[in-house]
Each structure stands twice: as C-alpha cells, then as structure tokens.
Motif scaffolding. Structure first.
Motif, PDB file in Angstrom:
ATOM      1  N   SER A 142     -36.448 -55.255  16.661  1.00  0.00           N
ATOM      2  CA  SER A 142     -35.229 -54.455  16.558  1.00  0.00           C
ATOM      3  C   SER A 142     -35.556 -53.220  15.719  1.00  0.00           C
ATOM      4  O   SER A 142     -36.537 -53.207  14.973  1.00  0.00           O
ATOM      5  N   GLY A 143     -34.734 -52.166  15.895  1.00  0.00           N
ATOM      6  CA  GLY A 143     -34.962 -50.938  15.137  1.00  0.00           C
ATOM      7  C   GLY A 143     -35.491 -49.801  15.996  1.00  0.00           C
ATOM      8  O   GLY A 143     -35.769 -48.723  15.491  1.00  0.00           O
ATOM      9  N   PHE A 144     -35.616 -50.029  17.313  1.00  0.00           N
ATOM     10  CA  PHE A 144     -36.090 -48.971  18.216  1.00  0.00           C
ATOM     11  C   PHE A 144     -34.969 -48.473  19.137  1.00  0.00           C
ATOM     12  O   PHE A 144     -35.237 -47.777  20.104  1.00  0.00           O
ATOM     13  N   ASP A 149     -31.658 -54.380  19.261  1.00  0.00           N
ATOM     14  CA  ASP A 149     -30.830 -54.028  18.111  1.00  0.00           C
ATOM     15  C   ASP A 149     -29.482 -54.762  18.159  1.00  0.00           C
ATOM     16  O   ASP A 149     -28.795 -54.871  17.147  1.00  0.00           O
ATOM     17  N   ASP A 167     -33.429 -61.174  16.012  1.00  0.00           N
ATOM     18  CA  ASP A 167     -33.322 -60.017  15.100  1.00  0.00           C
ATOM     19  C   ASP A 167     -34.620 -59.924  14.293  1.00  0.00           C
ATOM     20  O   ASP A 167     -34.740 -60.495  13.216  1.00  0.00           O
ATOM     21  N   SER A 169     -36.981 -57.255  12.786  1.00  0.00           N
ATOM     22  CA  SER A 169     -36.931 -55.818  12.517  1.00  0.00           C
ATOM     23  C   SER A 169     -38.322 -55.205  12.334  1.00  0.00           C
ATOM     24  O   SER A 169     -39.148 -55.725  11.586  1.00  0.00           O
ATOM     25  N   TYR A 170     -38.540 -54.080  12.997  1.00  0.00           N
ATOM     26  CA  TYR A 170     -39.816 -53.359  12.906  1.00  0.00           C
ATOM     27  C   TYR A 170     -40.063 -52.915  11.467  1.00  0.00           C
ATOM     28  O   TYR A 170     -41.178 -52.970  10.964  1.00  0.00           O
ATOM     29  N   GLU A 171     -38.995 -52.508  10.819  1.00  0.00           N
ATOM     30  CA  GLU A 171     -39.109 -52.065   9.418  1.00  0.00           C
ATOM     31  C   GLU A 171     -39.608 -53.220   8.534  1.00  0.00           C
ATOM     32  O   GLU A 171     -40.561 -53.067   7.777  1.00  0.00           O
ATOM     33  N   ASP A 172     -38.983 -54.373   8.685  1.00  0.00           N
ATOM     34  CA  ASP A 172     -39.321 -55.509   7.809  1.00  0.00           C
ATOM     35  C   ASP A 172     -40.670 -56.140   8.145  1.00  0.00           C
ATOM     36  O   ASP A 172     -41.403 -56.550   7.252  1.00  0.00           O
TER      37      ASP A 172
END
Ligand SMILES: C[S@@+](CC[C@H](N)C(=O)[O-])C[C@H]1O[C@@H](n2cnc3c(N)ncnc32)[C@H](O)[C@@H]1O
Length: 204
Positions: A142-144, A149, A167, A169-172
C-alpha cells in the motif's frame, strides 16, 4: 490458524487462483535475475514452484517453504525440470539454518507480506546473502495509490486466515528500513505489485 496450515489448505488450488494472475511479476523477476552475476539462489516461500521453470538453467536453486503441501507441488514441478539444479527443503525461511553469506540471490516472491514475522524474514535474508549480493522482493504494497491502499481498510489483514497481509505499507516495510534499493519495477495487472532489488552492502 498458522500460515503453514493456511497454505497446506491452499495447496490444491493455489495455482488456479494465484498462478496466471501473478505470473507477470514472476516472469519479470526471473528476467531481472538472469541479467545478474552469481550462481547460488535461495527462494524463500517457493510455494508450488511457479518460479522454478523461469529461472535460468545455470543457477543452482535452493527453495524452501513452511508448508509441506505446497512443497509437494514444487517437488513434482521440479522433477520435470531436468535441465535445472534444484534442491527443496521443508523449513521456515525465518530460520533456514543456512550458513552466513551462502547465496548470491535471495528471492522473496509474494512471501514478505505472508510470513509470520516480516522483519525476521528480512534479517535472515540479509544474513544468508553474500555481501554484494541481491535480495529480491516481489510483493504488493500500500502507499502507491493502487487498490492496495483501500483493500486493507476493507479486508481484515491476517496472513493466517486470508493468506497475506492486505495493508502492507511501502513506507513501513521498505523505505523506513534504509536499505540500498537499486531498482524498483511495477508488475502485474494495474501495477499492483512491485519488484524491489536490494543490494547487501560489501563488508567494510
Ligand atoms: C503467496 S505464496 C507464494 C508462492 C510462490 N513464491 C509463488 O510465486 O507463487 C507464499 C508461500 O510462502 C510460504 N511461506 C510463508 N511464510 C514462510 C516462511 N517463513 N518460510 C518459508 N515459507 C513461507 C507459504 O507456505 C506459501 O507457500
């Protein structure tokens, strides 16, 4: 229910559900790996072995999976691939027991968001990868701005029951790790997955 028993249940129909729909990512990943040097490859979460026919013949492939039912499918598939060097083990990739720095490539196709402890899996992947070698992640994130998302908001994110975290996340799970990310590629319909090539730094 554990990830192992979930995939033991999935094994009979895994290829039917996740075979062709995720095949674009597998093909792209194998093509990228074929351009890189290094002979020893570890695939963690080899599943029913859908990546196995796609790897170049010169590679020595070790595949591991936590589910013996999935692995039985992989064994059948590997038996037909007479040109390839393939060894399969029923072990948890978070604790594979391989010596440090054993592999030029550690490949994680659709397993990072499935394994019980993703951080543990990555730590083990770095440990068994040679310095200067590659860790290849193929996964949804998620995050793109894709459907992922929203899926996480609707589907409860349990790898045990659904078979993966929705869920994720690319960030995490990528950016915050501070890895040496060398390449990112979109894969699969609507760019739902990403292939990420991470370099294990050379020892100082
Ligand atoms: C979504 S499937 C992906 C299978 C295959 N890589 C593919 O491309 O179709 C995830 C696989 O990872 C396995 N798995 C999950 N966690 C694991 C772990 N910690 N160690 C080894 N295998 C694991 C599951 O049993 C399952 O076969």
């Amino acid at each position: 229910m554990s990830v192992e028993s979930t995939y033991n249940r999935y094994a009979a129909f895994y290829d039917f559900i996740y075979g062709s729909v995720l095949q674009d990512g597998r093909k792209k990943l194998a093509r990228l790996i074929s351009k890189e040097p290094g002979r020893h490859l570890l695939e963690i979460g080899v599943g029913s072995g859908l990546m196995l026919p796609l790897y170049p013949d010169h590679l020595s492939i070790t595949g591991v999976d936590i589910s013996n039912q999935m692995l039985a499918k992989a064994r059948k598939r590997a038996g037909l691939l007479r040109n390839k060097t393939i060894t399969l083990h029923h072990v948890d990739g978070e604790n594979g027991g391989f010596p440090d720095e054993s592999f030029d490539h550690v490949v994680l196709p659709y397993v990072y968001s499935v394994t019980p402890d993703p951080d543990h899996l990555i730590a083990e992947s770095f440990r068994v990868c040679k310095s200067g070698g590659n860790i290849w992640i193929l996964n949804h994130f998620s995050g793109f701005g894709t459907v992922w998302d929203y899926v996480g908001l609707i589907v409860k994110s349990f790898p045990d029951s659904v078979g993966f975290r929705s869920d994720f996340s690319y960030e995490d799970y990528v950016v915050s790790k501070g890895w040496q990310v060398e390449e990112i590629h979109k894969a699969n319909v609507l760019g739902l997955s990403r292939i990420i090539k991470v370099r294990k730094p050379l020892a100082a």
